[in-house]
Design a protein around this motif. Structure first.
Motif, short mmCIF file in Angstrom:
data_model
loop_
_atom_site.label_atom_id
_atom_site.label_comp_id
_atom_site.label_asym_id
_atom_site.label_seq_id
_atom_site.Cartn_x
_atom_site.Cartn_y
_atom_site.Cartn_z
N LEU A 293 -1.26 -33.65 -9.05
CA LEU A 293 -2.31 -32.71 -9.44
C LEU A 293 -3.42 -32.65 -8.40
CD1 LEU A 293 -2.46 -33.45 -13.27
CD2 LEU A 293 -1.41 -31.50 -12.11
N GLN A 294 -3.69 -33.79 -7.75
CA GLN A 294 -4.66 -33.78 -6.66
C GLN A 294 -4.19 -32.88 -5.52
OE1 GLN A 294 -7.81 -35.16 -7.90
NE2 GLN A 294 -7.83 -35.83 -5.75
N GLN A 295 -2.89 -32.94 -5.23
CA GLN A 295 -2.34 -32.12 -4.15
C GLN A 295 -2.40 -30.64 -4.48
OE1 GLN A 295 -1.08 -33.05 -0.95
NE2 GLN A 295 -2.28 -34.82 -1.58
N GLN A 296 -2.25 -30.32 -5.75
CA GLN A 296 -2.32 -28.92 -6.15
C GLN A 296 -3.73 -28.36 -5.99
OE1 GLN A 296 0.79 -27.58 -6.90
NE2 GLN A 296 1.26 -29.70 -6.33
N SER A 297 -4.73 -29.20 -6.27
CA SER A 297 -6.11 -28.71 -6.23
C SER A 297 -6.76 -28.88 -4.86
CB SER A 297 -6.95 -29.44 -7.29
OG SER A 297 -6.96 -30.84 -7.04
N ALA A 298 -6.41 -29.96 -4.16
CA ALA A 298 -7.03 -30.23 -2.86
C ALA A 298 -6.06 -31.02 -1.99
CB ALA A 298 -8.33 -31.01 -3.04
N PRO A 299 -5.19 -30.32 -1.24
CA PRO A 299 -4.20 -31.01 -0.39
C PRO A 299 -4.89 -32.01 0.55
CG PRO A 299 -3.76 -28.66 -0.47
CD PRO A 299 -5.08 -28.85 -1.14
N ARG A 300 -4.22 -33.16 0.72
CA ARG A 300 -4.82 -34.23 1.52
C ARG A 300 -4.91 -33.83 2.99
NH1 ARG A 300 -1.78 -37.70 4.11
NH2 ARG A 300 -3.14 -39.44 3.60
N ARG A 301 -5.93 -34.33 3.66
CA ARG A 301 -6.14 -34.09 5.08
C ARG A 301 -5.43 -35.16 5.89
NH1 ARG A 301 -10.87 -34.23 2.58
NH2 ARG A 301 -11.40 -36.20 3.61
N PRO A 302 -5.06 -34.87 7.13
CA PRO A 302 -4.42 -35.89 7.99
C PRO A 302 -5.30 -37.14 8.10
CG PRO A 302 -4.23 -33.73 8.99
CD PRO A 302 -5.13 -33.56 7.81
N GLY A 303 -4.67 -38.29 7.90
CA GLY A 303 -5.40 -39.54 8.01
C GLY A 303 -6.14 -39.96 6.77
N GLN A 304 -6.21 -39.08 5.77
CA GLN A 304 -6.90 -39.41 4.53
C GLN A 304 -6.13 -40.49 3.77
OE1 GLN A 304 -7.68 -35.97 2.09
NE2 GLN A 304 -7.96 -37.19 0.23
N VAL A 305 -6.86 -41.39 3.11
CA VAL A 305 -6.21 -42.45 2.35
C VAL A 305 -5.45 -41.83 1.18
CG1 VAL A 305 -6.60 -44.53 0.97
CG2 VAL A 305 -7.99 -44.11 3.01
N PRO A 306 -4.17 -42.17 1.00
CA PRO A 306 -3.36 -41.56 -0.07
C PRO A 306 -3.92 -41.83 -1.46
CG PRO A 306 -1.96 -42.67 1.53
CD PRO A 306 -3.37 -43.06 1.86
N ASP A 307 -3.51 -40.99 -2.42
CA ASP A 307 -4.03 -41.07 -3.78
C ASP A 307 -3.15 -41.86 -4.74
OD1 ASP A 307 -6.46 -39.64 -3.54
OD2 ASP A 307 -5.35 -37.76 -3.45
N ASN A 308 -2.06 -42.42 -4.28
CA ASN A 308 -1.17 -43.15 -5.18
C ASN A 308 -0.56 -44.31 -4.40
OD1 ASN A 308 0.49 -43.91 -7.32
ND2 ASN A 308 2.06 -42.36 -6.86
N ILE A 309 -1.28 -45.41 -4.35
CA ILE A 309 -0.87 -46.59 -3.57
C ILE A 309 -0.58 -47.73 -4.54
CG2 ILE A 309 -1.54 -48.23 -1.77
CD1 ILE A 309 -3.48 -46.16 -0.71
N ALA A 310 0.46 -48.52 -4.25
CA ALA A 310 0.82 -49.64 -5.11
C ALA A 310 0.99 -50.91 -4.28
CB ALA A 310 2.10 -49.34 -5.88
N LEU A 311 0.52 -52.02 -4.80
CA LEU A 311 0.60 -53.33 -4.17
C LEU A 311 1.30 -54.30 -5.12
CD1 LEU A 311 -2.62 -52.16 -3.78
CD2 LEU A 311 -2.62 -54.00 -2.13
#
Length: 397
Positions: free
Chosen positions: A75-93
Motif C-alpha cells: 500500500l505504501q508503494q501504491q501511494s508513494a513509490p520508494r526512491r532509490p536508496g530509501q530504506v525499505p518498508d518491510n524488513i525482517a530480522l
C-alpha cells in the motif's frame, strides 16, 4: 513465581525483572483466542481465514494471505513509490524465516502470498558468532549447543541479505558495468516480445524478481541503510541494555531502521539449529525459560521500550509482541516437563504508537485455559495495527 510490577494489580513472572519495571507503559491483552494451535505465523499475522497443517509447511500454498508487513509495503508503494536508496518498508530480522532450523521444510507466514514475491520482507542475515550455549532437548535426547539467543559477540552485526554487501572482488564500478549489460539484455528481450504475438511471458514472479533486483541495486552504496545497520554508532552501554543476544541486538537494529524511515520492521524469535526450539517448549519447559528464553526477552523488550521513551519516540512507534498461540495450562509428561500448543487463551503485549499505557484487557479462568471476558482474535490485532498505521482495515487488495 511472580513479582509485583510498575502496573498495580498486574504481577509478572519472576524471570522478567526488567519488564516488570515498564509494565506501566504496556497494555496486556490476556484474552487472545483462535481455533488453530499449529505452527507458522501465517494465521496470526495475515488475513487468511483458515490454516491447516498442509498450509503451515508450505509457504507457496495458494490459500495464504499476505503478511501484514507485506500489505503495508504494497500500500505504501501504491501511494508513494520508494526512491532509490530509501530504506525499505518491510524488513525482517535476524535471518530468513526458518532458514536456521535443521531437517525440515520452511514454515509459512511472513511472505507476500498473492501479492507476489516482490512483497516478501527484505531479510537481514546475521554476521557474528554465538558466545554461549544452551541445553537442547528433543523427546528423550539432551545435548548442549551454541545458541545466539543466549549470547553473541560484541562485533556481531546484521546486513541486508545479498543487497548491500558486494564482497572483496565486486566493486561498484564492476557492478555498474554488469548492470549496464543486464539492461541491454532486458531491452533486447522487451524488443523481442513486441514482435511476438500473444500474451507477454512476463509474469508476476519475474516482475517480483525485477523489483527485488532494482531494490538491491538501489541499496548498494546507500548511506542511509549502512548507517542504520551500523551498531557501532550506539554507545556500548545502550547496546548492553538491550542484551547482547541476537534478539536484543536485532531489536536495537529495528529501532535504528524505523528511525531511518522504514515503516514496518519485524524481529522474529525463530528456531535455531534444532527444529522445535525457540519458544516451542514441549520439553524441559522450566529449564529453558530460565536459562535460554526469558533473560534475553526480558532485556530486549524493556530495553526497547525504555530507549524509545527516553528518545521521545515511543508514542510514534507501535510495538507489538505477538505469538502464533500459547502453551497448554498443564504440564505434559515429557523429559523435564513441557507445555504443548494451546490457542484457546494466550497473551500479547502492546506499547506505544497510540496504544493506552498500563491497561489490562480481557480475562481467563483460574487456570489460564479459557477466555471468560472479551475474547480478542489475532484479526482484531491486525485491524488495530492497520488503523494506527493510517490504513483502512477494510481495504480490498
Amino acid at each position: 513465581g511472580s513479582v509485583r510490577s510498575s502496573r498495580p494489580g498486574c504481577d509478572v513472572c519472576e524471570l522478567l525483572p526488567n519488564v516488570s519495571r515498564v509494565m506501566d507503559k504496556i497494555t496486556v491483552v490476556r484474552s487472545m483466542t483462535h481455533p488453530y494451535p499449529i505452527h507458522g505465523v501465517a494465521y496470526a499475522t495475515t488475513g487468511t481465514p483458515i490454516i491447516d497443517g498442509i498450509m503451515e509447511l508450505n509457504p507457496r500454498d495458494g490459500r495464504h494471505h499476505p503478511y501484514i508487513g507485506s500489505v503495508v509495503d504494497y500500500l505504501q508503494q501504491q501511494s508513494a513509490p520508494r526512491r532509490p536508496g530509501q530504506v525499505p518498508d518491510n524488513i525482517a530480522l535476524p535471518f530468513p524465516f526458518s532458514s536456521q532450523r535443521a531437517g525440515e521444510v520452511p514454515r509459512a507466514g511472513p511472505y507476500g502470498a498473492f501479492l507476489g514475491n516482490a512483497y516478501n520482507p527484505l531479510w537481514t542475515e546475521f554476521r557474528g558468532r554465538a558466545t554461549k550455549t544452551a541445553v537442547k532437548t528433543l523427546q528423550d535426547q539432551r545435548f548442549e549447543d551454541v545458541e545466539p539467543y543466549v549470547g553473541i559477540s560484541n562485533d556481531s552485526r546484521f546486513a541486508l541479505a545479498s543487497a548491500t554487501n558486494l564482497g572483496p572482488e565486486l566493486t561498484i564500478d564492476r557492478l555498474n558495468q554488469r548492470r549496464s549489460l543486464l539492461q541491454q539484455f532486458d531491452q533486447a528481450r522487451r524488443d523481442a516480445e513486441t514482435l511476438t504475438p500473444g500474451p507477454s511471458p512476463r509474469g508476476r514472479g519475474e516482475n517480483g524478481f525485477d523489483r527485488y533486483r532494482e531494490m538491491a541495486y538501489s541499496l548498494i552504496g546507500s548511506q542511509q541503510i549502512h548507517t542504520a545497520l551500523d551498531l557501532d554508532r550506539e554507545p556500548m552501554g545502550l547496546r548492553e541494555s538491550y542484551g547482547m543476544t541476537i534478539f536484543g541486538q536485532a531489536c536495537l537494529t529495528a529501532r535504528r531502521l524505523v528511525e531511518a524511515g522504514s515503516k514496518f520492521v519485524s524481529v522474529f524469535w525463530d528456531e535455531y539449529g534444532l527444529a522445535g526450539s525457540g519458544w516451542d517448549t514441549h520439553w524441559d519447559h522450566y529449564g529453558r525459560l530460565k536459562n535460554e528464553l526469558m533473560p534475553g526477552f526480558d532485556m530486549a523488550l524493556a530495553g526497547l521500550i525504555n530507549d524509545l521513551d527516553q528518545r521521545g519516540t515511543l508514542d510514534d512507534t507501535l510495538i507489538m509482541v505477538l505469538s502464533e498461540h500459547g502453551r497448554t495450562p498443564r504440564l505434559n509428561r515429557a523429559v523435564g516437563g513441557g507445555r504443548d500448543h494451546w490457542s484457546q487463551a494466550y497473551t500479547t503485549l502492546f506499547a506505544g504508537g497510540g496504544i493506552a499505557r498500563g491497561r489490562v484487557v480481557g480475562r481467563t479462568d483460574r487456570h489460564g485455559a479459557m477466555v471468560t471476558e472479551r475474547p480478542v482474535s489475532p484479526k482484531d490485532v491486525l485491524a488495530t495495527a492497520y488503523h494506527l498505521l493510517g490504513i483502512d482495515p477494510h481495504t480490498m487488495l
